[in-house]
Design a protein around this motif. Structure first.
Motif, PDB file in Angstrom:
ATOM      1  N   MET A   1       0.839  -1.180   0.000  1.00 26.10           N
ATOM      2  CA  MET A   1       0.000   0.000   0.000  1.00 26.10           C
ATOM      3  C   MET A   1       0.887   1.248   0.000  1.00 26.10           C
ATOM      4  N   THR A   2       0.565   2.225  -0.818  1.00 25.29           N
ATOM      5  CA  THR A   2       1.328   3.457  -0.923  1.00 25.29           C
ATOM      6  C   THR A   2       0.957   4.394   0.220  1.00 25.29           C
ATOM      7  N   LYS A   3       1.982   4.973   0.840  1.00 25.61           N
ATOM      8  CA  LYS A   3       1.774   5.921   1.928  1.00 25.61           C
ATOM      9  C   LYS A   3       1.218   7.235   1.367  1.00 25.61           C
ATOM     10  N   SER A   4       0.190   7.766   2.019  1.00 24.20           N
ATOM     11  CA  SER A   4      -0.384   9.041   1.609  1.00 24.20           C
ATOM     12  C   SER A   4       0.569  10.173   1.974  1.00 24.20           C
ATOM     13  N   ARG A   5       0.831  11.055   1.034  1.00 24.99           N
ATOM     14  CA  ARG A   5       1.746  12.176   1.250  1.00 24.99           C
ATOM     15  C   ARG A   5       0.962  13.486   1.261  1.00 24.99           C
ATOM     16  N   SER A   6       1.350  14.370   2.176  1.00 26.63           N
ATOM     17  CA  SER A   6       0.715  15.681   2.234  1.00 26.63           C
ATOM     18  C   SER A   6       1.682  16.680   2.870  1.00 26.63           C
ATOM     19  N   VAL A   7       1.415  17.955   2.627  1.00 20.87           N
ATOM     20  CA  VAL A   7       2.161  19.038   3.253  1.00 20.87           C
ATOM     21  C   VAL A   7       1.159  20.097   3.686  1.00 20.87           C
ATOM     22  N   VAL A   8       1.250  20.523   4.928  1.00 21.22           N
ATOM     23  CA  VAL A   8       0.450  21.638   5.432  1.00 21.22           C
ATOM     24  C   VAL A   8       1.430  22.759   5.759  1.00 21.22           C
ATOM     25  N   HIS A   9       1.213  23.926   5.150  1.00 22.62           N
ATOM     26  CA  HIS A   9       2.053  25.089   5.410  1.00 22.62           C
ATOM     27  C   HIS A   9       1.339  25.982   6.421  1.00 22.62           C
ATOM     28  N   ALA A  10       2.089  26.498   7.374  1.00 22.32           N
ATOM     29  CA  ALA A  10       1.485  27.386   8.375  1.00 22.32           C
ATOM     30  C   ALA A  10       2.557  28.302   8.954  1.00 22.32           C
ATOM     31  N   THR A  11       2.101  29.445   9.430  1.00 21.85           N
ATOM     32  CA  THR A  11       2.963  30.400  10.120  1.00 21.85           C
ATOM     33  C   THR A  11       2.256  30.806  11.403  1.00 21.85           C
ATOM     34  N   PHE A  12       3.024  30.871  12.481  1.00 17.18           N
ATOM     35  CA  PHE A  12       2.464  31.426  13.710  1.00 17.18           C
ATOM     36  C   PHE A  12       3.480  32.360  14.344  1.00 17.18           C
ATOM     37  N   THR A  13       2.978  33.337  15.083  1.00 20.79           N
ATOM     38  CA  THR A  13       3.814  34.293  15.798  1.00 20.79           C
ATOM     39  C   THR A  13       3.348  34.339  17.242  1.00 20.79           C
ATOM     40  N   LEU A  14       4.292  34.235  18.156  1.00 17.38           N
ATOM     41  CA  LEU A  14       4.018  34.327  19.587  1.00 17.38           C
ATOM     42  C   LEU A  14       4.840  35.478  20.151  1.00 17.38           C
ATOM     43  N   LYS A  15       4.257  36.207  21.087  1.00 19.10           N
ATOM     44  CA  LYS A  15       4.947  37.345  21.704  1.00 19.10           C
ATOM     45  C   LYS A  15       4.943  37.181  23.211  1.00 19.10           C
ATOM     46  N   ARG A  16       6.053  37.551  23.818  1.00 22.06           N
ATOM     47  CA  ARG A  16       6.193  37.508  25.273  1.00 22.06           C
ATOM     48  C   ARG A  16       6.986  38.724  25.709  1.00 22.06           C
ATOM     49  N   THR A  17       6.740  39.163  26.944  1.00 23.28           N
ATOM     50  CA  THR A  17       7.573  40.170  27.581  1.00 23.28           C
ATOM     51  C   THR A  17       8.126  39.549  28.852  1.00 23.28           C
ATOM     52  N   TYR A  18       9.439  39.552  28.970  1.00 25.74           N
ATOM     53  CA  TYR A  18      10.114  38.942  30.119  1.00 25.74           C
ATOM     54  C   TYR A  18      10.777  40.023  30.964  1.00 25.74           C
ATOM     55  N   PRO A  19      10.737  39.876  32.293  1.00 27.35           N
ATOM     56  CA  PRO A  19      11.384  40.857  33.173  1.00 27.35           C
ATOM     57  C   PRO A  19      12.883  40.568  33.317  1.00 27.35           C
ATOM     58  N   LYS A 117       9.617  38.321  20.140  1.00 29.33           N
ATOM     59  CA  LYS A 117       8.674  37.965  19.068  1.00 29.33           C
ATOM     60  C   LYS A 117       9.239  36.719  18.391  1.00 29.33           C
ATOM     61  N   PHE A 118       8.466  35.641  18.411  1.00 29.90           N
ATOM     62  CA  PHE A 118       8.889  34.338  17.892  1.00 29.90           C
ATOM     63  C   PHE A 118       7.983  33.996  16.715  1.00 29.90           C
ATOM     64  N   THR A 119       8.548  33.937  15.510  1.00 22.52           N
ATOM     65  CA  THR A 119       7.768  33.626  14.316  1.00 22.52           C
ATOM     66  C   THR A 119       8.291  32.343  13.701  1.00 22.52           C
ATOM     67  N   GLU A 120       7.380  31.400  13.458  1.00 23.73           N
ATOM     68  CA  GLU A 120       7.767  30.128  12.846  1.00 23.73           C
ATOM     69  C   GLU A 120       6.940  29.891  11.593  1.00 23.73           C
ATOM     70  N   GLN A 121       7.638  29.561  10.504  1.00 23.02           N
ATOM     71  CA  GLN A 121       7.009  29.201   9.240  1.00 23.02           C
ATOM     72  C   GLN A 121       7.340  27.734   8.999  1.00 23.02           C
ATOM     73  N   GLY A 122       6.315  26.900   8.843  1.00 17.42           N
ATOM     74  CA  GLY A 122       6.581  25.473   8.743  1.00 17.42           C
ATOM     75  C   GLY A 122       5.910  24.784   7.576  1.00 17.42           C
ATOM     76  N   ALA A 123       6.531  23.692   7.178  1.00 12.18           N
ATOM     77  CA  ALA A 123       5.945  22.731   6.246  1.00 12.18           C
ATOM     78  C   ALA A 123       5.834  21.430   7.038  1.00 12.18           C
ATOM     79  N   TYR A 124       4.607  21.057   7.383  1.00  9.95           N
ATOM     80  CA  TYR A 124       4.343  19.895   8.235  1.00  9.95           C
ATOM     81  C   TYR A 124       3.894  18.751   7.333  1.00  9.95           C
TER      82      TYR A 124
END
Length: 151
Positions: A1-19, A117-124
């Motif tokens: 059986m052939t494995k199903s292949r896919s790619v999901v592209h997404a970007t997220f940004t998280l922000k924090r302030t640290y003392p 500011k943490f920005t991640e662009q991914g291909a999952y």
């Protein structure tokens, strides 16, 4: 059986302030013993860090649900106290699960401390629930960074 292949592209940004100063926040990324404390919870010797442009970071440890978690990163640009850009691949024990590019930006926070500011662009890949899973995991990771900086 052939494995199903896919790619999901997404970007997220998280922000924090640290003392904490930008120097201390930057050092939490640059110093292997400090980063190991908040980032991975990896067993002794499982995390290796060569923190310089062109340098590599690797983690290999037991993964969730069995198998081996593997992280392999490459640093592309580092501006001390200001910016870190790196890409990485990860494997959750079933083969490659994704490829990402991450940018960490540091700035002085109004009233003191450091704004991150943490920005991640991914291909999952191939059905891995990367965008939701990885954003949730990164949220926890940045919370642990904050706890470590407060200690």
């Amino acid at each position: 059986m052939t494995k199903s292949r896919s790619v999901v592209h997404a970007t997220f940004t998280l922000k924090r302030t640290y003392p904490a100063s930008r120097r201390d926040v930057f050092d939490a990324f640059a110093n292997v013993s400090k980063k190991s404390k908040w980032a991975y919870g990896a067993p002794e010797g499982a995390h290796k860090l060569d923190f310089r442009a062109g340098g590599h970071e690797t983690v290999e440890m037991p993964g969730p649900g069995g198998g081996t978690f593997k992280y392999e990163g490459v640093y592309h640009e580092i501006v001390a106290g200001e910016r870190i850009i790196y890409s990485y691949t990860f494997d959750m024990g079933r083969g490659p699960a994704g490829v990402t590019m991450t940018t960490v930006e540091l700035a002085d926070a109004e009233g003191g401390g450091t704004h991150l500011k943490f920005t991640e662009q991914g291909a999952y890949l191939d059905g891995f629930d990367g965008p939701k899973f990885w954003e949730s995991g990164t949220t926890s990771l940045l919370d642990r960074l904050g706890q470590t900086l407060a200690d």
